[in-house]
Design a protein around this motif. Structure first.
Motif, PDB file in Angstrom:
ATOM      1  N   VAL A 102       0.842  -1.201   0.000  1.00  8.61           N
ATOM      2  CA  VAL A 102       0.000   0.000   0.000  1.00  8.61           C
ATOM      3  C   VAL A 102       0.877   1.251   0.000  1.00  8.61           C
ATOM      4  O   VAL A 102       0.655   2.198  -0.776  1.00  8.61           O
ATOM      5  CB  VAL A 102      -0.951   0.004   1.219  1.00  8.61           C
ATOM      6  CG1 VAL A 102      -1.622   1.375   1.371  1.00  8.61           C
ATOM      7  CG2 VAL A 102      -2.004  -1.086   1.075  1.00  8.61           C
ATOM      8  N   LYS A 103       1.890   1.277   0.848  1.00 11.58           N
ATOM      9  CA  LYS A 103       2.773   2.447   0.923  1.00 11.58           C
ATOM     10  C   LYS A 103       3.487   2.684  -0.405  1.00 11.58           C
ATOM     11  O   LYS A 103       3.634   3.829  -0.852  1.00 11.58           O
ATOM     12  CB  LYS A 103       3.799   2.256   2.036  1.00 11.58           C
ATOM     13  CG  LYS A 103       3.218   2.293   3.445  1.00 11.58           C
ATOM     14  CD  LYS A 103       4.320   2.040   4.474  1.00 11.58           C
ATOM     15  CE  LYS A 103       3.765   2.036   5.894  1.00 11.58           C
ATOM     16  NZ  LYS A 103       4.831   1.748   6.893  1.00 11.58           N
ATOM     17  N   ARG A 104       3.933   1.613  -1.033  1.00 10.87           N
ATOM     18  CA  ARG A 104       4.688   1.773  -2.279  1.00 10.87           C
ATOM     19  C   ARG A 104       3.780   2.208  -3.429  1.00 10.87           C
ATOM     20  O   ARG A 104       4.174   3.027  -4.262  1.00 10.87           O
ATOM     21  CB  ARG A 104       5.426   0.479  -2.612  1.00 10.87           C
ATOM     22  CG  ARG A 104       6.556   0.178  -1.627  1.00 10.87           C
ATOM     23  CD  ARG A 104       7.619  -0.709  -2.225  1.00 10.87           C
ATOM     24  NE  ARG A 104       8.768  -0.838  -1.333  1.00 10.87           N
ATOM     25  CZ  ARG A 104       9.742   0.055  -1.227  1.00 10.87           C
ATOM     26  NH1 ARG A 104       9.704   1.152  -1.961  1.00 10.87           N
ATOM     27  NH2 ARG A 104      10.749  -0.147  -0.398  1.00 10.87           N
ATOM     28  N   VAL A 105       2.577   1.649  -3.498  1.00  5.08           N
ATOM     29  CA  VAL A 105       1.641   2.072  -4.545  1.00  5.08           C
ATOM     30  C   VAL A 105       1.237   3.532  -4.328  1.00  5.08           C
ATOM     31  O   VAL A 105       1.131   4.318  -5.278  1.00  5.08           O
ATOM     32  CB  VAL A 105       0.410   1.147  -4.564  1.00  5.08           C
ATOM     33  CG1 VAL A 105      -0.704   1.735  -5.429  1.00  5.08           C
ATOM     34  CG2 VAL A 105       0.797  -0.234  -5.086  1.00  5.08           C
ATOM     35  N   TRP A 106       1.024   3.899  -3.091  1.00  9.27           N
ATOM     36  CA  TRP A 106       0.702   5.295  -2.765  1.00  9.27           C
ATOM     37  C   TRP A 106       1.820   6.219  -3.252  1.00  9.27           C
ATOM     38  O   TRP A 106       1.575   7.232  -3.902  1.00  9.27           O
ATOM     39  CB  TRP A 106       0.529   5.414  -1.253  1.00  9.27           C
ATOM     40  CG  TRP A 106       0.077   6.768  -0.774  1.00  9.27           C
ATOM     41  CD1 TRP A 106       0.837   7.889  -0.628  1.00  9.27           C
ATOM     42  CD2 TRP A 106      -1.249   7.137  -0.387  1.00  9.27           C
ATOM     43  NE1 TRP A 106       0.080   8.938  -0.166  1.00  9.27           N
ATOM     44  CE2 TRP A 106      -1.213   8.506  -0.005  1.00  9.27           C
ATOM     45  CE3 TRP A 106      -2.463   6.455  -0.314  1.00  9.27           C
ATOM     46  CZ2 TRP A 106      -2.344   9.187   0.444  1.00  9.27           C
ATOM     47  CZ3 TRP A 106      -3.589   7.137   0.135  1.00  9.27           C
ATOM     48  CH2 TRP A 106      -3.524   8.487   0.500  1.00  9.27           C
ATOM     49  N   ASN A 107       3.040   5.863  -2.937  1.00 12.61           N
ATOM     50  CA  ASN A 107       4.186   6.675  -3.339  1.00 12.61           C
ATOM     51  C   ASN A 107       4.311   6.750  -4.860  1.00 12.61           C
ATOM     52  O   ASN A 107       4.639   7.797  -5.425  1.00 12.61           O
ATOM     53  CB  ASN A 107       5.463   6.098  -2.739  1.00 12.61           C
ATOM     54  CG  ASN A 107       6.667   6.992  -2.963  1.00 12.61           C
ATOM     55  OD1 ASN A 107       6.857   7.979  -2.267  1.00 12.61           O
ATOM     56  ND2 ASN A 107       7.481   6.652  -3.947  1.00 12.61           N
ATOM     57  N   GLU A 108       4.016   5.634  -5.538  1.00 11.08           N
ATOM     58  CA  GLU A 108       4.128   5.589  -6.994  1.00 11.08           C
ATOM     59  C   GLU A 108       3.123   6.513  -7.665  1.00 11.08           C
ATOM     60  O   GLU A 108       3.456   7.222  -8.626  1.00 11.08           O
ATOM     61  CB  GLU A 108       3.922   4.147  -7.485  1.00 11.08           C
ATOM     62  CG  GLU A 108       3.806   3.981  -8.987  1.00 11.08           C
ATOM     63  CD  GLU A 108       5.093   4.256  -9.741  1.00 11.08           C
ATOM     64  OE1 GLU A 108       5.029   4.454 -10.971  1.00 11.08           O
ATOM     65  OE2 GLU A 108       6.172   4.295  -9.104  1.00 11.08           O
ATOM     66  N   PHE A 109       1.890   6.538  -7.169  1.00 10.43           N
ATOM     67  CA  PHE A 109       0.842   7.279  -7.875  1.00 10.43           C
ATOM     68  C   PHE A 109       0.612   8.686  -7.328  1.00 10.43           C
ATOM     69  O   PHE A 109       0.086   9.538  -8.041  1.00 10.43           O
ATOM     70  CB  PHE A 109      -0.458   6.468  -7.872  1.00 10.43           C
ATOM     71  CG  PHE A 109      -0.410   5.311  -8.827  1.00 10.43           C
ATOM     72  CD1 PHE A 109      -0.778   5.471 -10.149  1.00 10.43           C
ATOM     73  CD2 PHE A 109       0.058   4.073  -8.421  1.00 10.43           C
ATOM     74  CE1 PHE A 109      -0.703   4.415 -11.047  1.00 10.43           C
ATOM     75  CE2 PHE A 109       0.138   3.012  -9.308  1.00 10.43           C
ATOM     76  CZ  PHE A 109      -0.241   3.182 -10.630  1.00 10.43           C
ATOM     77  N   LEU A 110       0.995   8.938  -6.091  1.00  7.84           N
ATOM     78  CA  LEU A 110       0.896  10.301  -5.585  1.00  7.84           C
ATOM     79  C   LEU A 110       2.221  11.041  -5.679  1.00  7.84           C
ATOM     80  O   LEU A 110       2.283  12.256  -5.479  1.00  7.84           O
ATOM     81  CB  LEU A 110       0.411  10.317  -4.127  1.00  7.84           C
ATOM     82  CG  LEU A 110      -1.120  10.347  -3.948  1.00  7.84           C
ATOM     83  CD1 LEU A 110      -1.721   8.980  -4.246  1.00  7.84           C
ATOM     84  CD2 LEU A 110      -1.499  10.817  -2.548  1.00  7.84           C
ATOM     85  N   GLY A 111       3.291  10.292  -5.968  1.00  7.27           N
ATOM     86  CA  GLY A 111       4.590  10.933  -6.127  1.00  7.27           C
ATOM     87  C   GLY A 111       5.243  11.326  -4.824  1.00  7.27           C
ATOM     88  O   GLY A 111       6.215  12.085  -4.814  1.00  7.27           O
TER      89      GLY A 111
END
Length: 607
Positions: free
Chosen positions: A555-564
Motif C-alpha cells: 500500500v505504501k509503495r503504490v501510494w508513493n508511486e501514484f501520488l509521487g
C-alpha cells in the motif's frame, strides 16, 4: 495531453475509467518500470564477464588470461597461417633447424603447437630491415641473417612473427631484453658458434636459462616431464597451435559461411581423455583438451554476453507483468514457479552454455523448456520451473544482484516489508574487552546482534542457493554433511581438491570445530532455523503473509508511486489499515489497490 483534455471535458474520473486505463499497454509499461526499480533488476555489474571465456577474431580464438596456459602468453592467439592438420607443409621458421612440428596432434587427437614466437616479456624483438642502423638487423629476412658469418649465430632467435599491417609473417631478431634486470645478465650458450640458449651465470637466480623455442609442451619449467593430460608451455616462448575450418556455425551465427577456428577452441570433449577431469566446468578454457564444444556452446562473444545479461534482467519483469496483467494475487510474484525465456535464455539452459561465466542450474528439465532459436531475442515464452523456485526471489537477476544471503534478506525487507535494519536508538555496547565482542556468530556478537539476530536465520531461506552465483545446491549433490570434506578439514586439507568450497573447512570457534564438513549455510543454525533452509524463500513469504506487513508495505509503495510522495503520518492513520485490509480481502489484486488509491480523496486533492 489529449487524454487529459478528454477527462477535463468529462468533468470527473470514474472507477470504470480507471479500470479502462489499467487495460492499456502504457499502464503495464509503467508497472514494469515500477518493478524494475523495486527489484533493482540490473546485474550488468554483478557478473564477472572478464573475457576469459570469450572468443573473437579470425580464426575464432581465446585471447584472455587463459592463453597463458594454452599458448604461453596472455592474449595470445593461435597461428592463423598454418592449418592444424597440415602443420608440416608450411613451417613458420624454415631457416631454423628442427623448424617443422614433429606431429600435428597427439595420440588422443589433441592439437599440438605448429609454430612458436619468442615472448616479449623476456625478449626484445626488433624487425629486420636492410635500412636499419644496427648491423645485426641489416638483413632482408632470416635466411639472409643465417648466411652471415658474423650474425648467423643468432639464427635460432630470428623469429618470423605475424605482422597484421603487412598481412604476413616478417623477420624479427629476438634477444634477451637488455632493459630488464632478469634478462640483461644472460650470456650466450655456447659461447661460440650458433647460440641455442641464454644462461644466467648466477645459477641461484630464479631465471637460470632460456632455451631456444621449440614444440615441446610436455616438460615443465624445471625440466621435468609433465603427467599425461597436463601440458606446460616453454618459458620465454609462445607456442601456437594452428586453425581448422568448419561448416558448423557457432550458435550465435546467422551465416552459412565456412568458419576458421583455432584448433584448441574447435574441440568438443566432455572430459580430459587422460585425467578424466570435466570440460563442463569453469576449468575448460585452460585445458588444452577441452575446447568450446559443439557449435562453440561453452564459449561466448561480447554480443552474447550482453544479450544474456539483458535477458536475465528482463526475466523478473515478465514474471511480475504476468501476475499484474492477469490480475492474479499480487504476491504470486514472490512464489510462482512460472517464468519466461527468450532465445538467448532458452539456448543457454538447453545447451548448457555459459560455463565459467554464469553459475546457474537450469530451472527446469531441458526437455520442458520452450524451443526457441538463439536469435529470437524479442519473443518470450512461459514455462514452469521446478519446485525449488519462488517467484522473482530465485531468478538469476535477484540472486546475482543481491549476491549474499544477507543482501537478499535486506532487499526483501526493504522492497516488500518497507523495513530497514538498524540498531535501536537506545542500543548499548559492552566494554571492548567483553568476550561478546569476539563472538564469530553475528547473531550473538554485541552490537551486531541487533540486526543479525534477524538477518542470519532469515538469510537461511536462501541457504540452498550459493552466494555470489545463482546455483541451486541440491541436497543430492550438496548434502548437509559431506564426509569427504569433513575428513579433509580434520586433516588440514582445506581445499580438498577444490570440491568443498561450499562447506565449513576451518574452525574459528567451538561451533565451527563441531561443524567441519557441514554445508556453510547450516553453521550456527538451530534445529528450528534449519527448517528455513529446506523451506526456501517460499516459506519466508508464507510466514510474512501472516503478519500483514506485505500488504501494508505494498500500500505504501503504490501510494508513493501514484501520488509521487510517501504517506504522511496522518494519511497512514486515515488510509493505511483500510487499504491494507481491502487489499487482502480483494485477493491481493494490485489493480484493485491502485483503483482505490487513485479514487481516494488524497489523490484527487493532488497535494
Amino acid at each position: 495531453m489529449e487524454e487529459y483534455k478528454a477527462f477535463q471535458a468529462k468533468g470527473s474520473v470514474t472507477a470504470e475509467d480507471v479500470r479502462a486505463m489499467m487495460k492499456d499497454e502504457s499502464f503495464y509499461a509503467r508497472m514494469r518500470n515500477y518493478h524494475r526499480a523495486l527489484l533493482r533488476s540490473n546485474i550488468s555489474g554483478s557478473v564477472q564477464g572478464n573475457g576469459d571465456y570469450r572468443v573473437s577474431g579470425t580464426p575464432l580464438s581465446f585471447a584472455g588470461n587463459n592463453s597463458n596456459n594454452l599458448r604461453g602468453g596472455q592474449s595470445q592467439r593461435c597461428d592463423g597461417e598454418i592449418a592444424q592438420d597440415s602443420c608440416k607443409a608450411n613451417p613458420q621458421d624454415p631457416h631454423q633447424s628442427n623448424s617443422t612440428a614433429p606431429a600435428c596432434r597427439d595420440a588422443q587427437g589433441i592439437p599440438l603447437p605448429v609454430s612458436y614466437d619468442y615472448d616479449t616479456n623476456f625478449y626484445q624483438c626488433r624487425p629486420l630491415d636492410v635500412a636499419a642502423t644496427e648491423p645485426e638487423l641489416k638483413f632482408a629476412d632470416c635466411n639472409a641473417l643465417k648466411a652471415d658469418a658474423t650474425y648467423g649465430k643468432y639464427v635460432n632467435f630470428c623469429d618470423n612473427r605475424f605482422l597484421a599491417s603487412a598481412g604476413k609473417s616478417v623477420g624479427y631478431l629476438c634477444l634477451p631484453d637488455p632493459n630488464k634486470n632478469t634478462t640483461n645478465v644472460l650470456v650466450a650458450s655456447p659461447a661460440t658458434g650458433v647460440i641455442t640458449a641464454w644462461v644466467n651465470p648466477d645459477q641461484s637466480a630464479n631465471l637460470k636459462r632460456l632455451d631456444r623455442c621449440g614444440f615441446d609442451i610436455k616438460t615443465d619449467v624445471n625440466g621435468r616431464p609433465t603427467r599425461d593430460g597436463v601440458w606446460a608451455t616453454q618459458r620465454g616462448c609462445v607456442q601456437r597451435e594452428g586453425y581448422v575450418t568448419t561448416t558448423v556455425q557457432p550458435y550465435w551465427s546467422t551465416t552459412t559461411e565456412t568458419v576458421k577456428v583455432c584448433a584448441v577452441e574447435a574441440q568438443d570433449r566432455a572430459m580430459n581423455p587422460y585425467t578424466g577431469e570435466s570440460c563442463e566446468t569453469a576449468r575448460f578454457n585452460s585445458d588444452r583438451s577441452c575446447g568450446c564444444g559443439d557449435k562453440m556452446r561453452r564459449c561466448e562473444i561480447t554480443d552474447v554476453h550482453t544479450a544474456r545479461v539483458a535477458a536475465f534482467n528482463e526475466e523478473p519483469l515478465y514474471i511480475t507483468d504476468a501476475v499484474v496483467r492477469n490480475d492474479e494475487p499480487y504476491f504470486n510474484i514472490l512464489t510462482t514457479r512460472r517464468s519466461f525465456v527468450n532465445g538467448p535464455l532458452a539456448e543457454f539452459y538447453k545447451q548448457r552454455q555459459g560455463v565459467g561465466v554464469f553459475s546457474i542450474k537450469s530451472p527446469a528439465d531441458a526437455a520442458t523448456l520452450p524451443a526457441m532459436t538463439y536469435a529470437n531475442t524479442t519473443e518470450w515464452a512461459s514455462y514452469v520451473r521446478d519446485s525449488t523456485h519462488s517467484g522473482v526471489l530465485t531468478t538469476p537477476a535477484f540472486l546475482y544482484r543481491f549476491p549474499t544471503q544477507r543482501a537478499r534478506v535486506n532487499e526483501f525487507y526493504e522492497a516488500f516489508l518497507c523495513k530497514h535494519f538498524a540498531p535501536a536508538a537506545d542500543a548499548n555496547l559492552p566494554p571492548p574487552d567483553d568476550a561478546c565482542n569476539r563472538e564469530n556468530n553475528l547473531a550473538r556478537r554485541c552490537g551486531c546482534n541487533y540486526c543479525h539476530a534477524t538477518i542470519e536465520p532469515t538469510g537461511a531461506h536462501w541457504g540452498r542457493y550459493a552466494e555470489r552465483s545463482a546455483l541451486f545446491l541440491s541436497p543430492e549433490q550438496f548434502p548437509r554433511l559431506d564426509v569427504k570434506c569433513r575428513d579433509c578439514a580434520i586433516n588440514g586439507d582445506t581445499s580438498c581438491g577444490g570440491e568443498c568450497s561450499q562447506y565449513v573447512m576451518q574452525a574459528f570457534d567451538g561451533d565451527g570445530a563441531n561443524s567441519l564438513g557441514l554445508l556453510k549455510t547450516y553453521l550456527y543454525r538451530s534445529a528450528d532455523e534449519e527448517k528455513n533452509i529446506e523451506g526456501g524463500p517460499q516459506a519466508l513469504v508464507k510466514r510474512m503473509m501472516e503478519t500483514g506487513d506485505l500488504e501494508r508495505c505494498t500500500v505504501k509503495r503504490v501510494w508513493n508511486e501514484f501520488l509521487g510522495r510517501a504517506m504522511t503520518a496522518e494519511e497512514q492513520r486515515m488510509y493505511l489499515q483500510t487499504l491494507s485490509q481491502d487489499f487482502a480481502k480483494n485477493n491481493h489484486s494490485l489493480k484493485g489497490l491502485i483503483e482505490q488509491v487513485v479514487m481516494s480523496d488524497a489523490y484527487r486533492r493532488i497535494d
